[in-house]
Design a protein around this motif. Structure first.
Motif, PDB file in Angstrom:
ATOM      1  N   LEU A 156       0.827  -1.203   0.000  1.00  0.00           N
ATOM      2  CA  LEU A 156       0.000   0.000   0.000  1.00  0.00           C
ATOM      3  C   LEU A 156       0.866   1.259   0.000  1.00  0.00           C
ATOM      4  CD1 LEU A 156      -2.670   1.532   0.208  1.00  0.00           C
ATOM      5  CD2 LEU A 156      -2.573   1.208   2.706  1.00  0.00           C
ATOM      6  N   ILE A 157       0.684   2.088  -1.024  1.00  0.00           N
ATOM      7  CA  ILE A 157       1.290   3.420  -1.079  1.00  0.00           C
ATOM      8  C   ILE A 157       0.216   4.444  -0.723  1.00  0.00           C
ATOM      9  CG2 ILE A 157       2.170   5.216  -2.630  1.00  0.00           C
ATOM     10  CD1 ILE A 157       3.694   3.041  -4.129  1.00  0.00           C
ATOM     11  N   ILE A 158       0.493   5.275   0.264  1.00  0.00           N
ATOM     12  CA  ILE A 158      -0.360   6.439   0.542  1.00  0.00           C
ATOM     13  C   ILE A 158       0.397   7.662   0.045  1.00  0.00           C
ATOM     14  CG2 ILE A 158      -1.584   7.790   2.278  1.00  0.00           C
ATOM     15  CD1 ILE A 158      -1.850   5.304   3.964  1.00  0.00           C
ATOM     16  N   GLN A 159      -0.077   8.203  -1.053  1.00  0.00           N
ATOM     17  CA  GLN A 159       0.620   9.290  -1.729  1.00  0.00           C
ATOM     18  C   GLN A 159       0.506  10.604  -0.954  1.00  0.00           C
ATOM     19  OE1 GLN A 159       3.058  10.689  -4.302  1.00  0.00           O
ATOM     20  NE2 GLN A 159       2.066   8.874  -5.152  1.00  0.00           N
ATOM     21  N   SER A 160      -0.700  10.926  -0.509  1.00  0.00           N
ATOM     22  CA  SER A 160      -0.896  12.186   0.211  1.00  0.00           C
ATOM     23  C   SER A 160      -2.153  12.110   1.059  1.00  0.00           C
ATOM     24  CB  SER A 160      -1.002  13.357  -0.765  1.00  0.00           C
ATOM     25  OG  SER A 160      -2.111  13.206  -1.628  1.00  0.00           O
ATOM     26  N   ILE A 161      -2.105  12.805   2.198  1.00  0.00           N
ATOM     27  CA  ILE A 161      -3.256  12.955   3.085  1.00  0.00           C
ATOM     28  C   ILE A 161      -3.428  14.455   3.323  1.00  0.00           C
ATOM     29  CG2 ILE A 161      -4.261  12.443   5.338  1.00  0.00           C
ATOM     30  CD1 ILE A 161      -2.377   9.983   5.440  1.00  0.00           C
ATOM     31  N   ASP A 162      -4.539  14.991   2.942  1.00  0.00           N
ATOM     32  CA  ASP A 162      -4.810  16.420   3.086  1.00  0.00           C
ATOM     33  C   ASP A 162      -6.026  16.624   3.997  1.00  0.00           C
ATOM     34  OD1 ASP A 162      -2.788  17.019   1.220  1.00  0.00           O
ATOM     35  OD2 ASP A 162      -4.173  16.644  -0.439  1.00  0.00           O
ATOM     36  N   ILE A 163      -5.859  17.475   5.008  1.00  0.00           N
ATOM     37  CA  ILE A 163      -6.912  17.708   5.981  1.00  0.00           C
ATOM     38  C   ILE A 163      -7.162  19.227   6.111  1.00  0.00           C
ATOM     39  CG2 ILE A 163      -7.599  17.474   8.412  1.00  0.00           C
ATOM     40  CD1 ILE A 163      -5.920  14.922   8.524  1.00  0.00           C
ATOM     41  N   TRP A 164      -8.416  19.605   5.993  1.00  0.00           N
ATOM     42  CA  TRP A 164      -8.823  20.999   6.161  1.00  0.00           C
ATOM     43  C   TRP A 164      -9.565  21.140   7.495  1.00  0.00           C
ATOM     44  CZ3 TRP A 164      -8.344  18.609   1.585  1.00  0.00           C
ATOM     45  CH2 TRP A 164      -7.780  19.307   0.502  1.00  0.00           C
TER      46      TRP A 164
END
Length: 466
Positions: A453-461
């Motif tokens: 599993l690759i998690i490329q990016s996690i973005d949280i607002w």
């Protein structure tokens, strides 16, 4: 810097005359698009004389130590130096290309993607660095016509460092077995940037390096301010806002003199982007600090070297910098074995790369534990990569947690807010479904998969309030 009162008064009178002429020729100044103001029918030399009444002024910049940068005499083709130091200088060098011409589009993007307030804190410096002086004058006149408004407001400077100040470009070392033409081109490019950096050293607090063929995200300056605030107190040398070459590299202006000397000292050794990496390492910044999404996108189809096709693009570019995520400070944990140095922080923070976990199984988790509770409004997660397209999350959910445990590694209560679709999760309006601030965000695998599993990016607002 050597300037006279007479020169300043002459420049002011010329600027007033140009403004009057434009009003007479085109009606009300305010009603015209400032990017398309044209003193129609005027010869290039006349346009430049109006914007810079003494023609190509010779501006002396005193640089210490390296003799080639000492008392370099620049031609200021258009614009005037502001008496006030700005927040940001954006620098780019441009030469004649065998195919394609992108400089006007790049400048238009810089100005149109910035608010009036942002433009007041920014100056764009273009080094017209072609060996053909006729091309430099022609392009300067063309830019002066299209961007007269910004030149008159001190937001755009066009400069040229005469060839007499350049070191030899003949008989250079052919490192990496590059052809002579390639070595000459990249060596001159290093010197072009060295002279540009030296000129810009006292114009602003920070300096942004781009190329002459890029698109800019909306309000990129505001996004850079936000990024700088997140690095307050750290001894960074380079902050990166694009993954491509030397596009979107930010420096403290106080570092520009030695960066200019560094490029000039090793100008024939290797390409500019490689030298920039060495400079960062010498200033003891070991790891790349790159902010995602990227704020700048390469637009040119044809390279400035021999006109070859160059389809390079940044797949992490986002057109609206006002929509950048907050990613609150947090600790990250995972139950999956980590492959080599692809740590969880690379999916969430500013470190380059991504998270790569081995053997994801039902129940495997990737957890983000906030240092302080936050009201989460939106979450976006991208898994997989262009290089490893099969390593995405086949089945999983995203959960928001409360009641952080004493050891700070998990929460006691979670609410599932959605499922992953084809390896991606994005959901807005999350604050309406939570009774209070969130302390944990968790990705949970719901089905065994054979692929890693690759998690490329996690973005949280987030939003303010409790």
């Amino acid at each position: 810097m050597r300037c006279s009162l007479k020169r300043s008064l002459t420049a002011a009178l010329a600027a007033s005359f140009l403004l009057l002429l434009l009003l007479l020729q085109g009606g009300s100044w305010q009603e015209q698009d400032p990017l398309e103001v044209e003193p129609g029918g005027l010869a290039p030399a006349t346009v430049l004389q109006m914007l810079q009444p003494e023609g190509a002024q010779r501006i002396l910049r005193d640089m210490d130590d390296l003799s080639a940068l000492h008392n370099v005499s620049y031609h200021l083709l258009a614009g005037s130096l502001s008496p006030r130091k700005k927040f940001l200088a954006v620098g780019l060098a441009s030469v004649q290309r065998p195919r394609g011409y992108y400089l006007p589009a790049t400048l238009q993007s810089l100005f149109k993607q910035s608010t009036e307030e942002e433009l007041q804190e920014m100056v764009v410096v273009v080094h017209l660095a072609d060996a053909d002086p006729r091309w430099n004058v022609h392009v300067a006149a063309n830019i002066a016509r299209k961007f007269a408004h910004h030149i008159l407001l001190g937001q755009l400077l066009l400069i040229h460092a005469p060839q007499e100040f350049y070191p030899t470009l003949e008989g250079l070392k052919r490192n990496y077995n590059d052809p002579e033409e390639r070595v000459r081109f990249r060596s001159k490019q290093n010197v072009d940037y060295a002279f540009l950096l030296a000129f810009a050293a006292n114009l602003s607090s920070y300096y942004l390096m781009i190329e002459d063929d890029v698109w800019c995200a909306k309000s990129f300056l505001t996004a850079i301010r936000k990024a700088l605030a997140s690095q307050e107190g750290s001894n960074w040398a380079t902050l990166e806002f694009s993954k491509l070459g030397y596009i979107g590299k930010l420096y403290r202006s106080s570092d520009l003199p030695r960066l200019a000397r560094f490029l000039l000292l090793f100008y024939q050794e290797m390409p500019c982007d490689w030298l920039l990496v060495h400079f960062r390492l010498l200033l003891t910044q070991k790891d790349v600090i790159r902010f995602k999404p990227s704020l700048f996108q390469h637009m040119g189809l044809y390279s400035s070297f021999q006109g070859t096709i160059n389809r390079l693009e940044d797949d992490e570019f986002q057109a609206d910098a006002l929509d950048l995520p907050d990613n609150p400070p947090a600790a990250l944990f995972t139950s999956m074995p980590i492959f080599e140095n692809y740590e969880p922080l690379k999916a969430y923070g500013t470190a380059e790369g991504y998270f790569w976990g081995k053997d994801p199984a039902a129940g495997s988790v990737f957890s983000i534990i906030f240092h302080q509770p936050a009201r989460v409004t939106r979450v976006r997660v991208r898994t997989g990569s262009d290089e490893r397209q099969s390593d995405f999350l086949r089945a999983g959910v995203l959960e928001l947690g409360r009641q952080r445990q004493a050891d700070g590694r998990d929460c006691s209560a979670y609410t599932t807010v959605g499922t992953f679709e084809k390896g991606t999760f994005e959901r807005r309006g999350l604050e309406s479904g939570m009774p209070g601030p969130v302390e944990c965000v968790r990705i949970r695998v719901t089905r065994d998969q054979s692929e890693w599993l690759i998690i490329q990016s996690i973005d949280i607002w987030t939003t303010s309030g409790t």
